[in-house]
Design an enzyme around this catalytic site. Sequence first.
Site, PDB file in Angstrom:
ATOM      1  N   ASP A 105       0.820  -1.211   0.000  1.00  0.00           N
ATOM      2  CA  ASP A 105       0.000   0.000   0.000  1.00  0.00           C
ATOM      3  C   ASP A 105       0.851   1.257   0.000  1.00  0.00           C
ATOM      4  O   ASP A 105       0.700   2.133  -0.848  1.00  0.00           O
ATOM      5  CB  ASP A 105      -0.907   0.041   1.238  1.00  0.00           C
TER       6      ASP A 105
ATOM      7  N   ARG B  16       0.445   5.183  17.493  1.00  0.00           N
ATOM      8  CA  ARG B  16       0.233   6.198  16.475  1.00  0.00           C
ATOM      9  C   ARG B  16       0.823   7.550  16.853  1.00  0.00           C
ATOM     10  O   ARG B  16       1.535   8.164  16.052  1.00  0.00           O
ATOM     11  CB  ARG B  16      -1.260   6.319  16.152  1.00  0.00           C
TER      12      ARG B  16
ATOM     13  N   ASP C 249      -7.025   4.929  12.976  1.00  0.00           N
ATOM     14  CA  ASP C 249      -5.620   5.321  12.881  1.00  0.00           C
ATOM     15  C   ASP C 249      -5.431   6.632  12.130  1.00  0.00           C
ATOM     16  O   ASP C 249      -4.570   7.438  12.472  1.00  0.00           O
ATOM     17  CB  ASP C 249      -4.803   4.205  12.230  1.00  0.00           C
TER      18      ASP C 249
ATOM     19  N   SER D 234      -6.092  -8.149   8.038  1.00  0.00           N
ATOM     20  CA  SER D 234      -4.990  -7.201   8.117  1.00  0.00           C
ATOM     21  C   SER D 234      -4.448  -7.202   9.536  1.00  0.00           C
ATOM     22  O   SER D 234      -5.108  -7.655  10.477  1.00  0.00           O
ATOM     23  CB  SER D 234      -5.447  -5.801   7.705  1.00  0.00           C
TER      24      SER D 234
END
Lengths: 413, 413, 413, 413
Positions: free
Chosen positions: D16, D95, D124, D180
Amino acid sequence: IMSKGTVVLAYSGGLDTSCILVWLKEQGYDVIAYLANIGQDEDFEAARKKAESLGAKKIFIEDLRKEFVEDFIWPSVQANAVYEDRYLMGTAIARPCIARRQVEIARKEGAQFVSHGATGKGNDQIRFELTCYALYPEVKIIAPWRIPEFYNRFRGRKDLMEYAQKFGIPVPVTPKAPWSMDANLMHISYESGILENPKSQAPPDLYLMTKNPADSPNEPDVLEMEFRNGVPIKVTNETNGISKNAPLEIFSYLNEIGGKHGVGRIDIVENRFIGMKSRGIYETPGGTILLKAHLDIETFTMDKEVRRIKQGLGIKFSELVYNGFWYSPECDFVRHCIAKSQENVEGKVQLSVFKGQVYILGRESPKSLYNEELVSMDVQGDYDPCDASGFIRINAVRLREHHRLQGFSGKKQ
Amino acid sequence: IMSKGTVVLAYSGGLDTSCILVWLKEQGYDVIAYLANIGQDEDFEAARKKAESLGAKKIFIEDLRKEFVEDFIWPSVQANAVYEDRYLMGTAIARPCIARRQVEIARKEGAQFVSHGATGKGNDQIRFELTCYALYPEVKIIAPWRIPEFYNRFRGRKDLMEYAQKFGIPVPVTPKAPWSMDANLMHISYESGILENPKSQAPPDLYLMTKNPADSPNEPDVLEMEFRNGVPIKVTNETNGISKNAPLEIFSYLNEIGGKHGVGRIDIVENRFIGMKSRGIYETPGGTILLKAHLDIETFTMDKEVRRIKQGLGIKFSELVYNGFWYSPECDFVRHCIAKSQENVEGKVQLSVFKGQVYILGRESPKSLYNEELVSMDVQGDYDPCDASGFIRINAVRLREHHRLQGFSGKKQ
Amino acid sequence: IMSKGTVVLAYSGGLDTSCILVWLKEQGYDVIAYLANIGQDEDFEAARKKAESLGAKKIFIEDLRKEFVEDFIWPSVQANAVYEDRYLMGTAIARPCIARRQVEIARKEGAQFVSHGATGKGNDQIRFELTCYALYPEVKIIAPWRIPEFYNRFRGRKDLMEYAQKFGIPVPVTPKAPWSMDANLMHISYESGILENPKSQAPPDLYLMTKNPADSPNEPDVLEMEFRNGVPIKVTNETNGISKNAPLEIFSYLNEIGGKHGVGRIDIVENRFIGMKSRGIYETPGGTILLKAHLDIETFTMDKEVRRIKQGLGIKFSELVYNGFWYSPECDFVRHCIAKSQENVEGKVQLSVFKGQVYILGRESPKSLYNEELVSMDVQGDYDPCDASGFIRINAVRLREHHRLQGFSGKKQ
Amino acid sequence: IMSKGTVVLAYSGGLDTSCILVWLKEQGYDVIAYLANIGQDEDFEAARKKAESLGAKKIFIEDLRKEFVEDFIWPSVQANAVYEDRYLMGTAIARPCIARRQVEIARKEGAQFVSHGATGKGNDQIRFELTCYALYPEVKIIAPWRIPEFYNRFRGRKDLMEYAQKFGIPVPVTPKAPWSMDANLMHISYESGILENPKSQAPPDLYLMTKNPADSPNEPDVLEMEFRNGVPIKVTNETNGISKNAPLEIFSYLNEIGGKHGVGRIDIVENRFIGMKSRGIYETPGGTILLKAHLDIETFTMDKEVRRIKQGLGIKFSELVYNGFWYSPECDFVRHCIAKSQENVEGKVQLSVFKGQVYILGRESPKSLYNEELVSMDVQGDYDPCDASGFIRINAVRLREHHRLQGFSGKKQ
């Protein structure tokens, strides 16, 4: 005769604690009379002489007004401390102030005992004693109004009067008001007696600290209050230029202005810690002005979400203080957190005091999060109104899902 | 030309929404004009004619005053709803009331779209739209003040005026006040324009709903308010015997009395949901009287610990409503819980309204937990003062332990 | 000799309450022995005979297991009741169940007194007595372990043994474990004795209700639990098809499975209501499975913001119940609110029980707010990702303003 | 061609963000690739080469593991941070750690833009961007998965693969797992794909960080954890004497032990900030051990009422962090308050790790408020059991009053 030990008695100069002083001696104690000046209207020298004449071994008259303002009123201002949405806790914050000095004296004088004249149904006994136990854990407390030998002997005022006459205790010459009263720099409270009927209106001549708004001046006083760290550092009367900047002076001046305009009278029923409802009437002139001014500068300078959390801590603080836990680990913790939240609470508030009311007129601050350009209807600035569409639609995701489910369940809005 | 569909526009009769009406038509929509009567001072028939002349396909003028009082103001009274300690949310509770009817009309008329004239920086857009999405999840919302084609075309009042002249929209003859205003039965709010400077004082002639306390009567009105389930069921003016007992009548009468005596004016800075601080001036005469009276009867009748939990729920309710979540699962839940708490909130409160203030004078209730004998200083009753000693000592266990540890750590009080 | 009146004694059949029974008679009371079956392992008939032989005027052996599950455990499951993040309160919820029946018996039998064998430092005395006072306000409570005549006479187990021998009370033949224990359907607790040292590890043979995970089966049991209104209505063992659907049967089966796999053992220090820290070891097999399963189905079906409010109410509920306030206006209120929140808590949870752990495997519900399409990474559906940009930017308005101010103040992140 | 400016892209090395890197260049940006090492299993040098080959202008590979532990995990341990009662927030705390360095690089390199590969439905994106806006308010964010030109071009993995082949981006050789995954030092999370069906069980081979408890050792590891200021300063394996005392080493070792024994696996449905429910599976071995140990030492050393307040702050902290507000005034405030509460959280906890569980065995502390003598059943000490009678009776005042009123209202318990 051997003394049972030394008692430090919180002495008010009145009939009750005078009788207690003599009674304690009768029981075999040495009595140290301790009278705290927290701003009540009192002839302290007369009280000293009276205590001497009653046989107090030693007498301490302590001017606690400055520390009362700085250590107790100021943190309450930072907290917007209000119990049950209405009561500003003038009595509740005075008790730990008085008791703190009382145990200091007891420790210094080697006294194992402390005593007070608070009744057995009230909050004050708790506030006094929790402070004493917290600061002097091994202290022994003599609370005569909870000792059957005492309270059975003194079943009413008449018994006290007779005892006083018998032991040469000077008795009050003026008749007692049909209520009891507690006064300090922060407020006067009135309760019991004819006020115990919650429907009876307070007589108009009850209030001593504030003027009846009907008789107060027809012109406002306009003040500017300056805050730093959430406490006032200066007050200026814009009407006449008078200005104060020491804590005790500021607070006394706010009392003067508030009193002149009849600010801060309330008549409430409240919930005591011991689970009873009681009716109290309070007048808190300076404290009421300060609460309004602080609320304003705080909201002006504090982040919204910090404010929300701090509001909860302030409510907690109020409950703790009302219940007598000023000196407790949790109140220390909450006070610390609240003080932290006040670091940017800085600036000036303009307000008008008039006919029992405090009107905020404006405010300014170098630390404000208020952004005139951002909020302006006439300026777009950095703000993109399209963002609001996304904000709203995302906030609606959950509401629309809920509606979907309700449809499923066949429920109606 | 094919219509893009039908829009139900929340129409106020003013310049902005008149221009929006015409603009929506210009964009190819059929427009239904919807004007809610929630107690604002408005010539509704003139507004109808104006909407007709502008080409509205249909016009709905809906009298929502009764449901505004019963479904929105009353639950707020039960909650003691106050946002950020000061704002009684007169605008915030009106929005879901207006939008609820708007989507009812949209559903009935088969309209896929709703529109409003709220700006892109404010709370009202959120309150309108969350209500719409919650009650009509598939609705499409047209918010012109967030559409670049619209807001870039109408950058100021001048652009609106020109557009109005071009399209034959009647323009206001009186000059616009240098602030904006929102009025309903509950309050009038004033903001923006010259009020955007948080230091500028509000001009004395701004207020429309309340008299200046300086000019208000020198005699109070004395009211008795009767509550059941936490809402007023009767108000009696003890001065003149006037009495009201239907919700809308009660509330209107409280507005009249409050307005006459200048009650409920505040000047605040508040935190909008979108994270800006804004300055607002509000007058909420009847709502302010009700808040004070309800607080009194509630504390009189509600258990102390229930009150504490309910106070937290009331703060939550206020945040939710301010932010536009009246119709949300959590606000439904909180309203349900609060209503449950009000089952015993019943009785009468006597109060006096004078010079901007509301003074509680006394209260009575068949459901009160107040026990005059229990609390009396003169009656011992069932209460054993010795119990208080144990209560205090057990409460002190933890404080004394804490002190012990502090001693260990060598810390100072 | 005139009887001083009738006492209903919460009788356990053990040495302590047997001595109390005889001692109460010695003091001049008629004693009704009351023994509640709340699922502890006890020979109730032997206890009846023992009480008879000791001179109990009347004996009540009451099977409260069903009401314990339905009226006390189930509401605790709805609340996710956990005290101080760890303790599932098996003892705390049993006390009001036992005391409720005790005062029913006292009222029915015209007894003015109730008595119990709880110690003077613990929580149970409070839980028993607050229940008694709440449901039978005029009751008189005899708590021997707080009466100097009693506790000075019985300073240790030796004194009780001597008294027992003197009065013909059968004494235990097996030596007492070096800790005390309280057992019921929900849990067994272990405390005091050698466990008072918080560093000493619990001996492995202490646990009676759960197997040591080291010795538990090497194959899990896989259960499906079905909930309605936040309480289980069915449990099915997918391994063997066994299924239960009556409350007491469901709970007992969960105990069996949890016990078999060593689920629910904790060793904690907790804060008692009276302000002491105490060390307790607990095993709560079925309750632990239920807590995990309920948490899962609740989060699956309940709106996020309702969940947040309800989480706070659950914590409040736990504090109230731990402290003995099951029967109080505030606990009634909180229970009502929590029950309301459970209306959609419905569906099935699959879980595996193995080696002391409960693993959630999956869940399904007709009432879930989970929307597989909405959340899918592979389907865009009705959701417009652009909305998230606006959502984030509006949430950042406040943060960016804060940064601006910090820059002004010269502070560092 | 003029560059549109420089973007710092949070680059993972995967398909990605490799496509995003190339796409950003295609759009005319200079791209700085930034890859944070927060403990995930990654070939960082290979990633560097890949980024180089794709045309990154500059590449930063930053080892943030130490600061991740000290600045993010440790405060979460102090807070007992758990979102919605179950999720330990391994992703949520990573994050802000990653984004903090990203904006540092952007500022240093004079980049006006930052970019990331987070999707438009998740949490996120919010956590990344709120951090960026908070620390670098004027930054511009490019979130391709919310840009129609991007997400319409890349509707599935197939489109990415084709794009990769066209632009010479190396494609993964192993097939993608049907879910994922996000990995760091704190945890691995698994979601989407086949896990989107909340009823489907996670396949046993999904977990990478923890062993299946069924296959884990049959002997426990017994650890002693030492805390100061609420964070671990040392861990010792009592089984083999291994000892660690630097933060990163301690945490890594707890991961090793927890992973070996299968600790910290959960399967939950959670509520995302954007109002969707999503299903996530997490394994947090070291964090789970730490949570249990910290809870134990905290309750052992912290005053009960401080604990209660701090518990509420911890829940608030968790909500803030989950929602992306690590860098916000309110989270700063809450972190400060929580850190204050940890000053006495000091001592040692013994625990055993076995078959997916953490068992607390004992604890000791020089700062404990636990008083073995005070709580002892065998020692009366300073404690007077008679005090408890008064304590209970005063607590019952309110309950008895309530009963009186209920009698009046004719209601039933």
